[in-house]
Design a protein around this motif. Structure first.
Motif, PDB file in Angstrom:
ATOM      1  N   GLU A 217       0.832  -1.204   0.000  1.00 39.48           N
ATOM      2  CA  GLU A 217       0.000   0.000   0.000  1.00 39.48           C
ATOM      3  C   GLU A 217       0.870   1.260   0.000  1.00 39.48           C
ATOM      4  O   GLU A 217       0.603   2.226  -0.709  1.00 39.48           O
ATOM      5  N   LEU A 218       1.909   1.213   0.803  1.00 39.40           N
ATOM      6  CA  LEU A 218       2.834   2.340   0.911  1.00 39.40           C
ATOM      7  C   LEU A 218       3.534   2.593  -0.425  1.00 39.40           C
ATOM      8  O   LEU A 218       3.606   3.727  -0.912  1.00 39.40           O
ATOM      9  N   THR A 219       4.035   1.524  -1.029  1.00 39.48           N
ATOM     10  CA  THR A 219       4.750   1.636  -2.307  1.00 39.48           C
ATOM     11  C   THR A 219       3.849   2.214  -3.386  1.00 39.48           C
ATOM     12  O   THR A 219       4.259   3.088  -4.165  1.00 39.48           O
ATOM     13  N   HIS A 220       2.620   1.726  -3.436  1.00 38.46           N
ATOM     14  CA  HIS A 220       1.663   2.223  -4.433  1.00 38.46           C
ATOM     15  C   HIS A 220       1.468   3.723  -4.287  1.00 38.46           C
ATOM     16  O   HIS A 220       1.524   4.477  -5.274  1.00 38.46           O
ATOM     17  N   GLU A 221       1.277   4.182  -3.050  1.00 32.88           N
ATOM     18  CA  GLU A 221       1.037   5.605  -2.833  1.00 32.88           C
ATOM     19  C   GLU A 221       2.263   6.442  -3.177  1.00 32.88           C
ATOM     20  O   GLU A 221       2.144   7.548  -3.720  1.00 32.88           O
ATOM     21  N   PHE A 222       3.441   5.922  -2.887  1.00 38.93           N
ATOM     22  CA  PHE A 222       4.667   6.641  -3.226  1.00 38.93           C
ATOM     23  C   PHE A 222       4.783   6.827  -4.740  1.00 38.93           C
ATOM     24  O   PHE A 222       5.010   7.937  -5.233  1.00 38.93           O
ATOM     25  N   LEU A 223       4.656   5.732  -5.459  1.00 37.04           N
ATOM     26  CA  LEU A 223       4.893   5.779  -6.900  1.00 37.04           C
ATOM     27  C   LEU A 223       3.864   6.646  -7.625  1.00 37.04           C
ATOM     28  O   LEU A 223       4.209   7.353  -8.580  1.00 37.04           O
ATOM     29  N   ARG A 224       2.633   6.605  -7.162  1.00 31.04           N
ATOM     30  CA  ARG A 224       1.595   7.393  -7.842  1.00 31.04           C
ATOM     31  C   ARG A 224       1.729   8.880  -7.560  1.00 31.04           C
ATOM     32  O   ARG A 224       1.047   9.704  -8.178  1.00 31.04           O
ATOM     33  N   ASN A 225       2.624   9.252  -6.637  1.00 29.28           N
ATOM     34  CA  ASN A 225       2.852  10.659  -6.310  1.00 29.28           C
ATOM     35  C   ASN A 225       4.237  11.138  -6.747  1.00 29.28           C
ATOM     36  O   ASN A 225       4.801  12.048  -6.156  1.00 29.28           O
ATOM     37  N   ARG A 226       4.789  10.483  -7.766  1.00 25.61           N
ATOM     38  CA  ARG A 226       6.024  10.907  -8.426  1.00 25.61           C
ATOM     39  C   ARG A 226       7.284  10.644  -7.614  1.00 25.61           C
ATOM     40  O   ARG A 226       8.347  11.170  -7.924  1.00 25.61           O
ATOM     41  N   SER A 227       7.166   9.831  -6.578  1.00 25.09           N
ATOM     42  CA  SER A 227       8.366   9.373  -5.870  1.00 25.09           C
ATOM     43  C   SER A 227       8.955   8.206  -6.636  1.00 25.09           C
ATOM     44  O   SER A 227       8.230   7.412  -7.250  1.00 25.09           O
ATOM     45  N   ARG A 228      10.276   8.062  -6.568  1.00 25.00           N
ATOM     46  CA  ARG A 228      10.928   6.906  -7.170  1.00 25.00           C
ATOM     47  C   ARG A 228      10.748   5.680  -6.282  1.00 25.00           C
ATOM     48  O   ARG A 228      10.950   4.559  -6.715  1.00 25.00           O
ATOM     49  N   GLY A 229      10.336   5.905  -5.040  1.00 31.74           N
ATOM     50  CA  GLY A 229      10.110   4.786  -4.139  1.00 31.74           C
ATOM     51  C   GLY A 229      10.541   5.117  -2.725  1.00 31.74           C
ATOM     52  O   GLY A 229      10.477   6.267  -2.271  1.00 31.74           O
ATOM     53  N   HIS A 230      11.012   4.103  -2.022  1.00 32.99           N
ATOM     54  CA  HIS A 230      11.351   4.231  -0.613  1.00 32.99           C
ATOM     55  C   HIS A 230      12.710   4.896  -0.411  1.00 32.99           C
ATOM     56  O   HIS A 230      13.670   4.593  -1.119  1.00 32.99           O
ATOM     57  N   ALA A 231      12.783   5.757   0.584  1.00 31.59           N
ATOM     58  CA  ALA A 231      14.060   6.359   0.964  1.00 31.59           C
ATOM     59  C   ALA A 231      14.998   5.314   1.558  1.00 31.59           C
ATOM     60  O   ALA A 231      16.219   5.449   1.492  1.00 31.59           O
ATOM     61  N   PHE A 232      14.416   4.283   2.151  1.00 31.31           N
ATOM     62  CA  PHE A 232      15.166   3.166   2.727  1.00 31.31           C
ATOM     63  C   PHE A 232      14.192   2.000   2.821  1.00 31.31           C
ATOM     64  O   PHE A 232      12.980   2.180   2.648  1.00 31.31           O
ATOM     65  N   HIS A 233      14.704   0.810   3.088  1.00 31.18           N
ATOM     66  CA  HIS A 233      13.815  -0.342   3.174  1.00 31.18           C
ATOM     67  C   HIS A 233      12.865  -0.147   4.355  1.00 31.18           C
ATOM     68  O   HIS A 233      13.300  -0.010   5.488  1.00 31.18           O
ATOM     69  N   PRO A 234      11.555  -0.117   4.114  1.00 36.16           N
ATOM     70  CA  PRO A 234      10.623   0.195   5.188  1.00 36.16           C
ATOM     71  C   PRO A 234      10.549  -0.903   6.238  1.00 36.16           C
ATOM     72  O   PRO A 234      10.715  -2.086   5.950  1.00 36.16           O
ATOM     73  N   ILE A 235      10.284  -0.488   7.470  1.00 37.64           N
ATOM     74  CA  ILE A 235      10.100  -1.399   8.599  1.00 37.64           C
ATOM     75  C   ILE A 235       8.614  -1.467   8.901  1.00 37.64           C
ATOM     76  O   ILE A 235       7.984  -0.466   9.238  1.00 37.64           O
ATOM     77  N   MET A 236       8.042  -2.654   8.749  1.00 35.86           N
ATOM     78  CA  MET A 236       6.643  -2.913   9.081  1.00 35.86           C
ATOM     79  C   MET A 236       6.654  -3.995  10.152  1.00 35.86           C
ATOM     80  O   MET A 236       6.576  -5.185   9.847  1.00 35.86           O
ATOM     81  N   ALA A 237       6.791  -3.608  11.413  1.00 38.58           N
ATOM     82  CA  ALA A 237       7.129  -4.553  12.478  1.00 38.58           C
ATOM     83  C   ALA A 237       5.984  -4.678  13.477  1.00 38.58           C
ATOM     84  O   ALA A 237       5.785  -3.799  14.323  1.00 38.58           O
ATOM     85  N   SER A 238       5.249  -5.768  13.399  1.00 45.82           N
ATOM     86  CA  SER A 238       4.131  -5.977  14.311  1.00 45.82           C
ATOM     87  C   SER A 238       4.561  -6.827  15.502  1.00 45.82           C
ATOM     88  O   SER A 238       5.472  -7.655  15.405  1.00 45.82           O
ATOM     89  N   GLY A 239       3.883  -6.612  16.628  1.00 43.19           N
ATOM     90  CA  GLY A 239       4.144  -7.416  17.814  1.00 43.19           C
ATOM     91  C   GLY A 239       5.581  -7.342  18.279  1.00 43.19           C
ATOM     92  O   GLY A 239       6.178  -6.266  18.349  1.00 43.19           O
ATOM     93  N   SER A 240       6.154  -8.489  18.583  1.00 45.97           N
ATOM     94  CA  SER A 240       7.520  -8.550  19.114  1.00 45.97           C
ATOM     95  C   SER A 240       8.561  -8.098  18.108  1.00 45.97           C
ATOM     96  O   SER A 240       9.664  -7.698  18.494  1.00 45.97           O
ATOM     97  N   SER A 241       8.245  -8.125  16.816  1.00 44.18           N
ATOM     98  CA  SER A 241       9.206  -7.684  15.796  1.00 44.18           C
ATOM     99  C   SER A 241       9.547  -6.205  15.946  1.00 44.18           C
ATOM    100  O   SER A 241      10.597  -5.754  15.479  1.00 44.18           O
ATOM    101  N   ALA A 242       8.663  -5.445  16.595  1.00 43.35           N
ATOM    102  CA  ALA A 242       8.924  -4.015  16.805  1.00 43.35           C
ATOM    103  C   ALA A 242      10.104  -3.781  17.727  1.00 43.35           C
ATOM    104  O   ALA A 242      10.636  -2.669  17.787  1.00 43.35           O
ATOM    105  N   CYS A 243      10.527  -4.820  18.442  1.00 41.91           N
ATOM    106  CA  CYS A 243      11.686  -4.696  19.334  1.00 41.91           C
ATOM    107  C   CYS A 243      12.988  -5.021  18.599  1.00 41.91           C
ATOM    108  O   CYS A 243      14.068  -4.967  19.195  1.00 41.91           O
TER     109      CYS A 243
END
Length: 429
Positions: A217-243
């Motif tokens: 979802e994030l990538t789609h919104e970036f690209l449709r707004n003239r961004s080349r993409g992510h500034a860095f590899h995104p962190i999507m960390a749920s639960g214990s992964s957030a640590c």
């Protein structure tokens, strides 16, 4: 490129300011980045050398900039060298910049093909008392990698062993750390796109969604707004992964009752945003989650007020550490007596807040700039406190981007929801 054209006066101004810093009778040579191979005949794509882009605005591989402001022939004081295009290249790879297009982008009138580099170099180099060459001097860089810059330094010193070589990186760091008004506008555009991505993810999130679906979802919104993409590899960390501070697998299922930590940012015109938000997967924080979230938000507000001219990173870190200690005591994670007896060189709060509070932001996400330098107007920093409690499978980090001004600072992300009520309303509407 996808982004809107940038006024060439920015790059002209950047070169003029660099020329004012170099020694008399100096030549400067700056190279574009390599196209890095992956496997077989594939590549990892192209990302321009940020110093080269800063001085030229050119977003194309196999390019070279030569500056020699004291050279007798005015026509050779600024030279941009580009890869010569052809019908074959046009057929297989698409359009490449013409000389006129390159002049319009960079405001450099002397544009030639890279095949002329050797002859031009020999014409200029023997008139120079010293030559400034560039290299990635970031303290977090992988110095084992043989970049185009490193290869050229070796080649240059072999060809011209009696020439004095100067380091360009300290001068570029001095320039780039203070953002020009046009740069601030480009960063605001990256932040605006990031905000749209966040709003989209927040409305999409629900139990049993996988983390990579949020990334999509994030990538789609970036690209449709003239961004080349992510500034860095995104962190999507749920639960214990957030640590896990640099969790980037983004493969787990977002479960009911968990909180997901989202650390991401859009790139726009090579400039970057960096934002972190935390969302309750079920749409509402539990009382404990809210308690920890409110503590981190309080730390953020107090920390943000310290990111002002005259402060230093070391003082900021120490002052924030005291605030974190107080909040951890309030959360029942530390005792006041243990804190009073702690080793000052190994503070107990580091167990729950192991990373830094801030870093420079700009063309690099961890942008160039000395951690020992006093904060000045025009600098842009992140503010990113966090509390991580593995035993509770809970990690909360909040991050905004802060511009220092003469009169204080400006939170460039102040309009992106961050209060508990704002987050819950966003997710439930």
């Amino acid at each position: 490129m996808r982004y809107e054209p940038i006024d060439s006066t920015l790059f002209l101004s950047n070169r003029k300011r660099l020329n004012s810093l170099i020694k008399p009778k100096s030549m400067v040579i700056v190279l574009s980045n390599d196209v890095v191979p992956s496997n077989a005949d594939g590549t990892l794509g192209f990302r321009q050398n940020n110093d080269f882009f800063y001085l030229t605005g050119i977003d194309q591989e196999e390019s070279i900039l030569i500056l020699f402001p004291d050279f007798p022939d005015e026509n050779l004081r600024e030279i941009l060298l580009l890869r010569e295009t052809s019908e074959h290249i046009k057929t297989w790879e698409g359009e490449r910049l013409t000389k006129l297009q390159a002049t319009n982008i960079s405001d450099i009138s002397k544009v030639v093909w890279t095949s002329s580099f050797e002859s031009i170099l020999r014409k200029l180099v023997f008139e120079a008392d010293q030559v400034y060459l560039n290299m990635n001097e970031h303290d977090g860089a992988d110095w084992k990698f043989q970049s185009r810059e490193r290869r050229f330094i070796t080649e240059f010193q072999q060809k011209f062993p009696l020439h004095k070589v100067e380091r360009l990186a300290p001068l570029m760091r001095q320039l780039r750390v203070i953002k020009q008004p046009q740069e601030i506008e480009l960063m605001k555009r990256a932040i605006e796109i990031s905000a749209k991505g966040f709003m989209r993810m927040a409305k999409f999130l629900k139990p049993n969604v996988r983390e990579y679906e949020l990334e999509a979802e994030l990538t789609h919104e970036f690209l449709r707004n003239r961004s080349r993409g992510h500034a860095f590899h995104p962190i999507m960390a749920s639960g214990s992964s957030a640590c896990v501070l640099h969790y980037i697998t983004n493969n787990n299922i977002c479960k009911e009752g968990e909180v997901i930590l989202l650390d991401f940012g859009a790139e726009y015109a090579n400039y970057n945003a960096d934002i972190t938000r935390c969302l309750p997967v079920s749409g509402r924080f539990t009382p404990r989650q809210r308690q920890v979230y409110e503590s981190v938000l309080k730390i953020m507000r107090l920390s943000r007020n310290m990111i002002v001219k005259g402060n230093t990173m070391d003082k900021l870190r120490k002052d924030v550490g005291k605030i974190v200690e107080s909040e951890l005591i309030g959360l029942g994670l530390l005792s006041k007596s243990d804190v009073e007896r702690q080793d000052p060189d190994a503070p107990l709060y580091r167990k729950y807040f192991p990373h830094g509070i801030s870093h420079h932001l700009g063309l690099d996400v961890h942008d160039v700039g000395s951690r020992y330098e006093t904060f000045k107007p025009g600098m842009v920093f992140t503010c990113e406190p966090g509390i991580y409690i593995p035993e509770e499978k809970l990690g909360i980090r909040l991050e905004n981007d802060i511009l220092i001004t003469q009169k204080g600072n400006i939170d460039l992300m102040e309009n992106i929801p961050i209060e508990v009520e704002e987050i819950e309303e966003l997710m439930n509407n």
